[in-house]
Design an enzyme around this catalytic site. Structure first.
Site, PDB file in Angstrom:
ATOM      1  N   ALA A  62       0.865  -1.191   0.000  1.00 40.97           N
ATOM      2  CA  ALA A  62       0.000   0.000   0.000  1.00 40.97           C
ATOM      3  C   ALA A  62       0.900   1.239   0.000  1.00 40.97           C
ATOM      4  O   ALA A  62       0.774   2.127   0.844  1.00 40.97           O
ATOM      5  CB  ALA A  62      -0.970  -0.010   1.188  1.00 40.97           C
ATOM      6  N   HIS A  90       6.971   5.811   1.650  1.00 40.33           N
ATOM      7  CA  HIS A  90       7.778   4.658   1.204  1.00 40.33           C
ATOM      8  C   HIS A  90       8.723   5.067   0.072  1.00 40.33           C
ATOM      9  O   HIS A  90       9.873   4.637   0.033  1.00 40.33           O
ATOM     10  CB  HIS A  90       6.861   3.534   0.694  1.00 40.33           C
ATOM     11  CG  HIS A  90       5.914   2.986   1.715  1.00 40.33           C
ATOM     12  ND1 HIS A  90       4.555   3.146   1.617  1.00 40.33           N
ATOM     13  CD2 HIS A  90       6.128   2.267   2.842  1.00 40.33           C
ATOM     14  CE1 HIS A  90       3.964   2.549   2.646  1.00 40.33           C
ATOM     15  NE2 HIS A  90       4.892   2.008   3.408  1.00 40.33           N
ATOM     16  N   GLY A 116      11.508   4.069   8.232  1.00 33.04           N
ATOM     17  CA  GLY A 116      10.994   5.420   8.437  1.00 33.04           C
ATOM     18  C   GLY A 116      11.005   5.827   9.899  1.00 33.04           C
ATOM     19  O   GLY A 116      10.735   5.025  10.794  1.00 33.04           O
ATOM     20  N   GLN A 173       9.873   1.464  16.361  1.00 31.80           N
ATOM     21  CA  GLN A 173      10.284   0.352  15.499  1.00 31.80           C
ATOM     22  C   GLN A 173      11.738   0.539  15.054  1.00 31.80           C
ATOM     23  O   GLN A 173      12.557  -0.388  15.125  1.00 31.80           O
ATOM     24  CB  GLN A 173       9.356   0.297  14.276  1.00 31.80           C
ATOM     25  CG  GLN A 173       9.846  -0.595  13.146  1.00 31.80           C
ATOM     26  CD  GLN A 173       8.793  -0.789  12.068  1.00 31.80           C
ATOM     27  OE1 GLN A 173       7.844  -1.512  12.271  1.00 31.80           O
ATOM     28  NE2 GLN A 173       8.956  -0.153  10.930  1.00 31.80           N
ATOM     29  N   SER A 223       0.475   7.480   5.973  1.00 32.82           N
ATOM     30  CA  SER A 223       0.396   6.130   6.527  1.00 32.82           C
ATOM     31  C   SER A 223      -0.563   5.326   5.655  1.00 32.82           C
ATOM     32  O   SER A 223      -1.567   5.870   5.173  1.00 32.82           O
ATOM     33  CB  SER A 223      -0.143   6.185   7.962  1.00 32.82           C
ATOM     34  OG  SER A 223      -0.612   4.913   8.359  1.00 32.82           O
TER      35      SER A 223
HETATM   36  N1  LIG Z   1       5.059   9.029   6.324  1.00 31.43           N
HETATM   37  C1  LIG Z   1       6.143   8.283   6.263  1.00 31.43           C
HETATM   38  N2  LIG Z   1       7.356   8.846   6.026  1.00 31.43           N
HETATM   39  C2  LIG Z   1       8.470   8.083   5.970  1.00 31.43           C
HETATM   40  N3  LIG Z   1       8.488   6.745   6.136  1.00 31.43           N
HETATM   41  C3  LIG Z   1       7.316   6.144   6.380  1.00 31.43           C
HETATM   42  C4  LIG Z   1       6.092   6.867   6.451  1.00 31.43           C
HETATM   43  N4  LIG Z   1       5.098   5.993   6.701  1.00 31.43           N
HETATM   44  C5  LIG Z   1       5.658   4.772   6.783  1.00 31.43           C
HETATM   45  N5  LIG Z   1       6.989   4.850   6.597  1.00 31.43           N
HETATM   46  C6  LIG Z   1       7.946   3.768   6.670  1.00 31.43           C
HETATM   47  O1  LIG Z   1       7.725   2.837   5.639  1.00 31.43           O
HETATM   48  C7  LIG Z   1       8.162   1.549   6.065  1.00 31.43           C
HETATM   49  C8  LIG Z   1       7.061   0.567   5.812  1.00 31.43           C
HETATM   50  O2  LIG Z   1       5.960   0.898   6.645  1.00 31.43           O
HETATM   51  P1  LIG Z   1       4.497   0.378   6.427  1.00 31.43           P
HETATM   52  O3  LIG Z   1       4.442  -0.411   5.174  1.00 31.43           O
HETATM   53  O4  LIG Z   1       3.989  -0.190   7.687  1.00 31.43           O
HETATM   54  O5  LIG Z   1       3.736   1.719   6.102  1.00 31.43           O
HETATM   55  P2  LIG Z   1       2.862   2.625   7.000  1.00 31.43           P
HETATM   56  O6  LIG Z   1       2.338   3.696   6.153  1.00 31.43           O
HETATM   57  O7  LIG Z   1       3.619   2.952   8.250  1.00 31.43           O
HETATM   58  O8  LIG Z   1       1.690   1.681   7.314  1.00 31.43           O
HETATM   59  P3  LIG Z   1       0.835   1.608   8.603  1.00 31.43           P
HETATM   60  O9  LIG Z   1      -0.347   2.401   8.298  1.00 31.43           O
HETATM   61  O10 LIG Z   1       0.679   0.144   8.643  1.00 31.43           O
HETATM   62  O11 LIG Z   1       1.597   2.102   9.785  1.00 31.43           O
HETATM   63  C9  LIG Z   1       8.492   1.658   7.551  1.00 31.43           C
HETATM   64  O12 LIG Z   1       9.901   1.792   7.690  1.00 31.43           O
HETATM   65  C10 LIG Z   1       7.790   2.937   7.928  1.00 31.43           C
HETATM   66  O13 LIG Z   1       8.385   3.593   9.029  1.00 31.43           O
HETATM   67  C1  LIG Z   2       9.245  -3.203   9.012  1.00 27.14           C
HETATM   68  C2  LIG Z   2       7.980  -3.927   8.562  1.00 27.14           C
HETATM   69  C3  LIG Z   2       7.953  -4.027   7.042  1.00 27.14           C
HETATM   70  C4  LIG Z   2       8.017  -5.358   9.120  1.00 27.14           C
HETATM   71  O1  LIG Z   2       6.867  -6.057   8.775  1.00 27.14           O
HETATM   72  C5  LIG Z   2       6.718  -3.217   9.085  1.00 27.14           C
HETATM   73  O2  LIG Z   2       6.712  -3.200  10.465  1.00 27.14           O
HETATM   74  C6  LIG Z   2       6.528  -1.864   8.502  1.00 27.14           C
HETATM   75  O3  LIG Z   2       6.031  -1.809   7.387  1.00 27.14           O
HETATM   76  O4  LIG Z   2       6.868  -0.845   9.144  1.00 27.14           O
HETATM   77  N1  BAL Z   3       4.036   0.578  10.381  1.00 27.66           N
HETATM   78  C1  BAL Z   3       4.369  -0.450  11.311  1.00 27.66           C
HETATM   79  C2  BAL Z   3       3.692  -1.726  10.984  1.00 27.66           C
HETATM   80  C3  BAL Z   3       2.435  -1.971  11.726  1.00 27.66           C
HETATM   81  O1  BAL Z   3       1.719  -1.026  12.078  1.00 27.66           O
HETATM   82  O2  BAL Z   3       2.128  -3.144  11.982  1.00 27.66           O
END
Ligand SMILES: Nc1ncnc2c1ncn2[C@@H]1O[C@H](COP(=O)(O)OP(=O)(O)OP(=O)(O)O)[C@@H](O)[C@H]1O
Ligand SMILES: CC(C)(CO)[C@@H](O)C(=O)[O-]
Ligand code: BAL
Length: 284
Positions: free
Chosen positions: A31, A36, A146, A152, A184
């Site tokens: 997603a 990312h 991130g 984390q 997010s």
């Molecule tokens: N807004 C952001 N800026 C920079 N890095 C991010 C951001 N959101 C997520 N990441 C990073 O992207 C990587 C993958 O995270 P993940 O796929 O869980 O996305 P997420 O948007 O954090 O999803 P969730 O809604 O599950 O928290 C992690 O290292 C996370 O810290």
């Molecule tokens: C680091 C990770 C990919 C492990 O499943 C998850 O926690 C996330 O997306 O932040």
């Molecule tokens: N973004 C961290 C992964 C989780 O929420 O499970």
């Protein structure tokens, strides 16, 4: 150009064997959004080749959490990776990562039980277990995570140090919407009124950061006032925590120096987190 897509450990091993030079790795749950993509660019700046993983890890979701409804947008994710020039995507099924019920897993220790770990018991054990498995499979020189998930990131740094994992960990700055909301994957669950309420999280962090020179109580007071107001909004924000902690240990921050102000709350059924790094003034 589209990245090479590896679905199995054998396909990944074959693709890994063809990589020359240095490799940077960005683990994700898919997603994909601009946050990312910024990590992929950071990865590109740090190595010759970039790999991304897409895997929604069941081990890090608790009972009643959103594992089943977590957004899965594989085709769009591959397009996004192609747009960033990602070389390799590892997208395993559950059976590839967990062919058997795992018996040996990572225990995240005291840091895994506080703050986000207290709100999501077992989450960090499952997260560290999959991150170590992914690092062992991909064998990158550098891995990028991130700062939005600050605890984390701190826990991964700690695991890599404690277990001598041969990888360099890099943190990428949080990418935000113009109005401050941290990007997010879970933002797509939010209705427009829920999104308006969710904005209180980043607003509270900004208010707290502006009070940093005046010390911890002022920071928590300023941020707390914003969150108190959001608790009575329609729809309301249900606060999980607001803490001011040491960036490396997530224990309460002492008087002066670097700290992380971290917040989490639920709007409707959606759990959102955010944080900001700040420099605390000396306590008077
Ligand atoms: N807004 C952001 N800026 C920079 N890095 C991010 C951001 N959101 C997520 N990441 C990073 O992207 C990587 C993958 O995270 P993940 O796929 O869980 O996305 P997420 O948007 O954090 O999803 P969730 O809604 O599950 O928290 C992690 O290292 C996370 O810290
Ligand atoms: C680091 C990770 C990919 C492990 O499943 C998850 O926690 C996330 O997306 O932040
Ligand atoms: N973004 C961290 C992964 C989780 O929420 O499970």
């Amino acid at each position: 150009m589209k990245p090479v897509i590896a679905r199995t450990r054998e396909e990944l091993a074959a693709a890994r064997a063809r990589i020359e030079g240095t490799l940077a790795f960005v683990p994700t749950m898919g997603a994909l959004h601009e946050g990312h993509l910024s990590l992929m660019r950071e990865a590109r700046r740090n190595a010759d080749t970039v790999a991304v993983s897409i895997f929604v890890n069941p081990l890090q979701f608790g009972p009643g959490e959103d594992f089943d409804r977590y957004p899965r947008t594989f085709e769009a994710d591959i397009e996004a990776c192609a747009g960033e020039g990602v070389d390799l995507v590892f997208a395993p099924d559950r059976d590839v990562m967990y062919p058997d019920e795992p018996q040996v897993t990572i225990k995240s220790g005291p840091m895994g039980e506080v703050v986000e770990g207290a709100a999501r018991p077992g989450h960090f054990d499952g997260m560290l277990t999959v991150v170590l498995k992914l690092l062992n499979l991909v064998r990158p020189d550098v891995a990028v995570f991130g700062e939005k998930d600050a605890q984390q990131l701190a826990m991964i740094r700690r695991m890599v140090a404690d277990l001598n994992v041969p990888v360099r960990i890099i943190g990428g700055a949080t990418v935000r919407e113009p109005d401050g909301l941290a990007l997010s994957s879970r933002n797509r669950y939010l209705s427009e009124p829920e999104r308006r309420t969710a904005l209180a999280l980043s607003r509270a962090l900004r208010a707290g950061a502006e009070a940093a020179a005046d010390g911890p109580e002022a920071v928590l007071g300023a941020a707390g006032a914003v969150l108190d107001k959001a608790a009575t909004a329609d729809p309301p924000l249900a606060l999980d925590y607001l803490v001011l902690v040491d960036p490396a240990t997530f224990t309460p921050a002492a008087g002066g120096g670097p700290a992380v102000l971290a917040v989490a709350g639920r709007v409707g059924a959606t759990h959102l987190i955010d944080n900001v790094h700040l420099q605390l003034g000396k306590e008077h």
